[in-house]
Design a protein around this motif. Sequence first.
Motif, PDB file in Angstrom:
ATOM      1  N   GLU A 161     -14.736 -16.037   9.390  1.00 32.33           N
ATOM      2  CA  GLU A 161     -15.253 -17.311   8.873  1.00 32.33           C
ATOM      3  C   GLU A 161     -14.553 -17.746   7.585  1.00 32.33           C
ATOM      4  N   ARG A 162     -13.767 -16.862   6.992  1.00 28.79           N
ATOM      5  CA  ARG A 162     -13.154 -17.143   5.691  1.00 28.79           C
ATOM      6  C   ARG A 162     -12.109 -18.252   5.810  1.00 28.79           C
ATOM      7  N   ASP A 163     -12.224 -19.223   4.920  1.00 33.91           N
ATOM      8  CA  ASP A 163     -11.285 -20.342   4.886  1.00 33.91           C
ATOM      9  C   ASP A 163     -10.460 -20.221   3.614  1.00 33.91           C
ATOM     10  N   ILE A 164      -9.238 -19.738   3.760  1.00 38.86           N
ATOM     11  CA  ILE A 164      -8.355 -19.557   2.608  1.00 38.86           C
ATOM     12  C   ILE A 164      -6.949 -19.947   3.032  1.00 38.86           C
ATOM     13  N   ASN A 165      -6.232 -20.616   2.142  1.00 37.05           N
ATOM     14  CA  ASN A 165      -4.904 -21.069   2.554  1.00 37.05           C
ATOM     15  C   ASN A 165      -3.819 -20.054   2.216  1.00 37.05           C
ATOM     16  N   HIS A 166      -2.683 -20.258   2.828  1.00 34.20           N
ATOM     17  CA  HIS A 166      -1.539 -19.358   2.696  1.00 34.20           C
ATOM     18  C   HIS A 166      -1.054 -19.262   1.249  1.00 34.20           C
ATOM     19  N   GLN A 167      -1.108 -20.372   0.497  1.00 29.46           N
ATOM     20  CA  GLN A 167      -0.594 -20.421  -0.864  1.00 29.46           C
ATOM     21  C   GLN A 167      -1.441 -19.620  -1.856  1.00 29.46           C
ATOM     22  N   HIS A 168      -2.590 -19.142  -1.433  1.00 26.35           N
ATOM     23  CA  HIS A 168      -3.463 -18.357  -2.316  1.00 26.35           C
ATOM     24  C   HIS A 168      -2.782 -17.060  -2.760  1.00 26.35           C
ATOM     25  N   PHE A 169      -1.876 -16.541  -1.924  1.00 23.89           N
ATOM     26  CA  PHE A 169      -1.195 -15.282  -2.213  1.00 23.89           C
ATOM     27  C   PHE A 169       0.273 -15.545  -2.524  1.00 23.89           C
ATOM     28  N   ARG A 170       0.885 -14.605  -3.284  1.00 26.89           N
ATOM     29  CA  ARG A 170       2.293 -14.714  -3.661  1.00 26.89           C
ATOM     30  C   ARG A 170       2.970 -13.365  -3.476  1.00 26.89           C
ATOM     31  N   PRO A 171       4.288 -13.367  -3.280  1.00 24.68           N
ATOM     32  CA  PRO A 171       5.009 -12.091  -3.212  1.00 24.68           C
ATOM     33  C   PRO A 171       4.727 -11.246  -4.451  1.00 24.68           C
ATOM     34  N   GLY A 172       4.497  -9.959  -4.236  1.00 27.09           N
ATOM     35  CA  GLY A 172       4.194  -9.030  -5.317  1.00 27.09           C
ATOM     36  C   GLY A 172       2.719  -8.807  -5.552  1.00 27.09           C
ATOM     37  N   ASP A 173       1.853  -9.675  -5.014  1.00 30.79           N
ATOM     38  CA  ASP A 173       0.409  -9.499  -5.201  1.00 30.79           C
ATOM     39  C   ASP A 173      -0.072  -8.213  -4.533  1.00 30.79           C
ATOM     40  N   PRO A 174      -0.806  -7.356  -5.263  1.00 31.86           N
ATOM     41  CA  PRO A 174      -1.447  -6.220  -4.621  1.00 31.86           C
ATOM     42  C   PRO A 174      -2.743  -6.692  -3.944  1.00 31.86           C
ATOM     43  N   VAL A 175      -2.941  -6.278  -2.713  1.00 32.08           N
ATOM     44  CA  VAL A 175      -4.110  -6.682  -1.943  1.00 32.08           C
ATOM     45  C   VAL A 175      -4.691  -5.475  -1.215  1.00 32.08           C
ATOM     46  N   ILE A 176      -5.879  -5.659  -0.686  1.00 37.30           N
ATOM     47  CA  ILE A 176      -6.495  -4.646   0.160  1.00 37.30           C
ATOM     48  C   ILE A 176      -6.934  -5.322   1.452  1.00 37.30           C
ATOM     49  N   ILE A 177      -6.833  -4.586   2.530  1.00 35.95           N
ATOM     50  CA  ILE A 177      -7.382  -4.999   3.809  1.00 35.95           C
ATOM     51  C   ILE A 177      -8.599  -4.097   4.028  1.00 35.95           C
ATOM     52  N   VAL A 178      -9.797  -4.652   3.977  1.00 35.56           N
ATOM     53  CA  VAL A 178     -11.017  -3.860   4.141  1.00 35.56           C
ATOM     54  C   VAL A 178     -11.161  -3.491   5.608  1.00 35.56           C
ATOM     55  N   LYS A 179     -11.233  -2.167   5.864  1.00 37.45           N
ATOM     56  CA  LYS A 179     -11.255  -1.686   7.248  1.00 37.45           C
ATOM     57  C   LYS A 179     -12.533  -0.943   7.624  1.00 37.45           C
ATOM     58  N   GLY A 180     -13.371  -0.641   6.643  1.00 38.15           N
ATOM     59  CA  GLY A 180     -14.583   0.105   6.976  1.00 38.15           C
ATOM     60  C   GLY A 180     -15.346   0.496   5.731  1.00 38.15           C
TER      61      GLY A 180
ATOM     62  N   TRP B 118     -14.160   0.261   2.248  1.00 32.53           N
ATOM     63  CA  TRP B 118     -12.936   1.060   2.216  1.00 32.53           C
ATOM     64  C   TRP B 118     -11.835   0.299   2.932  1.00 32.53           C
ATOM     65  N   GLY B 119     -10.615   0.460   2.480  1.00 36.60           N
ATOM     66  CA  GLY B 119      -9.506  -0.213   3.145  1.00 36.60           C
ATOM     67  C   GLY B 119      -8.169   0.316   2.709  1.00 36.60           C
ATOM     68  N   GLU B 120      -7.130  -0.409   3.102  1.00 34.41           N
ATOM     69  CA  GLU B 120      -5.763  -0.006   2.771  1.00 34.41           C
ATOM     70  C   GLU B 120      -5.187  -0.953   1.731  1.00 34.41           C
ATOM     71  N   ALA B 121      -4.648  -0.367   0.655  1.00 34.47           N
ATOM     72  CA  ALA B 121      -3.985  -1.144  -0.386  1.00 34.47           C
ATOM     73  C   ALA B 121      -2.560  -1.439   0.058  1.00 34.47           C
ATOM     74  N   MET B 122      -2.149  -2.679  -0.119  1.00 38.21           N
ATOM     75  CA  MET B 122      -0.810  -3.101   0.285  1.00 38.21           C
ATOM     76  C   MET B 122      -0.270  -4.077  -0.749  1.00 38.21           C
ATOM     77  N   THR B 123       1.007  -4.402  -0.603  1.00 39.01           N
ATOM     78  CA  THR B 123       1.655  -5.368  -1.478  1.00 39.01           C
ATOM     79  C   THR B 123       2.199  -6.512  -0.629  1.00 39.01           C
ATOM     80  N   VAL B 124       1.957  -7.742  -1.083  1.00 42.44           N
ATOM     81  CA  VAL B 124       2.480  -8.927  -0.400  1.00 42.44           C
ATOM     82  C   VAL B 124       3.989  -8.962  -0.618  1.00 42.44           C
ATOM     83  N   VAL B 125       4.747  -9.147   0.469  1.00 40.63           N
ATOM     84  CA  VAL B 125       6.202  -9.136   0.370  1.00 40.63           C
ATOM     85  C   VAL B 125       6.796 -10.534   0.545  1.00 40.63           C
ATOM     86  N   THR B 126       6.560 -11.154   1.696  1.00 41.51           N
ATOM     87  CA  THR B 126       7.195 -12.433   1.987  1.00 41.51           C
ATOM     88  C   THR B 126       6.405 -13.182   3.052  1.00 41.51           C
TER      89      THR B 126
END
Length: 138
Positions: A17-36, A43-51
């Motif tokens: 249901e989340r409404d968020i646009n592509h421009q919200h994130f930038r290369p280099g931003d650390p993010v998490i994908i919540v998986k459980g 809990w989730g996996e920490a990742m870095t936005v690349v391109t």
Amino acid sequence: MPEPSRPYVPADTVTPERDINHQHFRPGDPVIIVKGIAGGELWGEAMTVVTPSWHTPTEEDGWRLRNPQGGTQTYITAHPRYMIHTSRLCRDCLHHQRALEDRILPRITPTSGPVDGGWYSVTLLNQLVHADDLRSPR
């Protein structure tokens, strides 16, 4: 020997249901994908936005992410609605995280180790896709 019991993890109905646009994130931003859940918390996996990268399962703009732990899926492509900022105070990301906590955490039994909610899978093209996006006609 019977399988060990696994705690019930409710479906993630918040992320689709989340409404968020592509421009919200930038290369280099650390993010998490919540998986459980783990220890009564998300809990989730920490990742870095690349391109920027096309997210084939949703046919929308996505982001190529790098998992610093490496492994068989060091790089994946994800839709912006799957990602939560971890390094900056971001109102939208905090709101999304709280919504996940409010809807999911009260309905689970706390565990000590991580329990994958089964909300995501990875396609053969290394595209991360939410279970609801797999079912949605596009």
